[in-house]
Scaffold this motif. Structure first.
Motif, short mmCIF file in Angstrom:
data_model
loop_
_atom_site.label_atom_id
_atom_site.label_comp_id
_atom_site.label_asym_id
_atom_site.label_seq_id
_atom_site.Cartn_x
_atom_site.Cartn_y
_atom_site.Cartn_z
N ASP A 23 0.87 -1.17 0.00
CA ASP A 23 0.00 0.00 0.00
C ASP A 23 0.91 1.23 0.00
OD1 ASP A 23 -2.14 1.73 0.20
OD2 ASP A 23 -2.31 1.52 2.37
N TYR A 24 1.35 1.64 -1.20
CA TYR A 24 2.31 2.73 -1.31
C TYR A 24 1.63 4.08 -1.17
CZ TYR A 24 5.69 -0.67 -3.05
OH TYR A 24 6.53 -1.74 -3.19
N ILE A 25 2.30 4.97 -0.42
CA ILE A 25 1.87 6.35 -0.31
C ILE A 25 3.05 7.23 -0.70
CG2 ILE A 25 0.10 5.98 1.45
CD1 ILE A 25 2.13 6.84 3.55
N VAL A 26 2.78 8.40 -1.26
CA VAL A 26 3.83 9.32 -1.67
C VAL A 26 4.42 9.96 -0.42
CG1 VAL A 26 4.36 11.40 -2.97
CG2 VAL A 26 2.72 9.77 -3.88
N THR A 27 5.73 9.83 -0.26
CA THR A 27 6.38 10.44 0.90
C THR A 27 7.11 11.72 0.52
OG1 THR A 27 8.32 9.04 0.56
CG2 THR A 27 6.67 8.29 2.15
N ARG A 28 7.48 11.82 -0.75
CA ARG A 28 8.26 12.98 -1.17
C ARG A 28 8.09 13.22 -2.65
NH1 ARG A 28 14.57 13.17 0.18
NH2 ARG A 28 15.02 15.07 -0.90
N LYS A 29 7.81 14.46 -3.02
CA LYS A 29 7.70 14.83 -4.43
C LYS A 29 8.98 15.57 -4.81
CE LYS A 29 4.97 17.43 -7.71
NZ LYS A 29 3.86 18.36 -7.91
N ILE A 30 9.73 14.97 -5.72
CA ILE A 30 11.00 15.56 -6.13
C ILE A 30 10.78 16.56 -7.25
CG2 ILE A 30 13.33 15.08 -6.98
CD1 ILE A 30 12.71 13.88 -4.21
N SER A 31 10.09 16.14 -8.29
CA SER A 31 9.76 17.01 -9.41
C SER A 31 8.36 16.65 -9.90
CB SER A 31 10.78 16.84 -10.54
OG SER A 31 10.62 15.59 -11.17
N ILE A 34 8.87 12.81 -10.67
CA ILE A 34 9.65 11.93 -9.80
C ILE A 34 9.12 12.00 -8.38
CG2 ILE A 34 11.93 11.40 -8.89
CD1 ILE A 34 13.09 12.75 -11.39
N TYR A 35 8.74 10.84 -7.84
CA TYR A 35 8.21 10.73 -6.49
C TYR A 35 8.93 9.61 -5.75
CZ TYR A 35 4.17 13.28 -8.36
OH TYR A 35 3.36 14.20 -8.96
N LYS A 53 7.89 1.12 -13.57
CA LYS A 53 7.79 0.04 -12.58
C LYS A 53 8.48 0.47 -11.29
CE LYS A 53 7.66 -3.58 -16.04
NZ LYS A 53 8.28 -4.78 -16.56
N PHE A 54 7.96 -0.03 -10.16
CA PHE A 54 8.56 0.28 -8.87
C PHE A 54 9.87 -0.47 -8.71
CE2 PHE A 54 4.07 1.17 -7.72
CZ PHE A 54 4.24 2.48 -7.30
N GLU A 55 10.87 0.24 -8.17
CA GLU A 55 12.13 -0.41 -7.82
C GLU A 55 12.58 0.12 -6.46
OE1 GLU A 55 15.32 2.47 -10.13
OE2 GLU A 55 14.87 0.50 -10.95
N LYS A 56 13.32 -0.70 -5.75
CA LYS A 56 13.77 -0.36 -4.41
C LYS A 56 14.59 0.93 -4.44
CE LYS A 56 16.06 -2.33 -0.42
NZ LYS A 56 16.78 -3.48 0.11
N LEU A 57 14.34 1.80 -3.48
CA LEU A 57 15.03 3.07 -3.40
C LEU A 57 16.35 2.87 -2.68
CD1 LEU A 57 14.56 6.05 -4.13
CD2 LEU A 57 13.61 6.36 -1.86
#
Length: 81
Positions: A23-31, A34-35, A53-57
């Protein structure tokens, strides 16, 4: 200097993510495009790659995102003057 330890989450929550998905939530908006996202259950941090696609940060991606955010803020500040 004190080290900040990540908060540990119960392992049962990771089983919920395995069974039902994250259950992903946006924690930071870069541009604009890019989130950074974090799973509300297990705390997994991810970002989207070029194909969407999601990839590990990773730590390197976090540093790149921080520098990009600083650059964008500086650019906006100069354009308004």
């Amino acid at each position: 200097m004190d080290k900040v330890m990540p908060q540990s989450r119960p392992p049962i929550l990771s089983l919920v993510c395995i069974a039902f998905g994250h259950d992903y939530i946006v924690t930071r908006k870069i541009s604009k495009y890019i989130y950074e996202y974090e799973c509300a259950c297990c705390g997994r941090e991810v970002s989207k790659n070029r194909s969407g696609k999601f990839e590990k940060l990773t730590l390197q991606q976090k540093r790149i995102n921080e520098k990009l955010l600083q650059f964008i803020r500086k650019k906006k500040k100069l354009s308004f003057n």
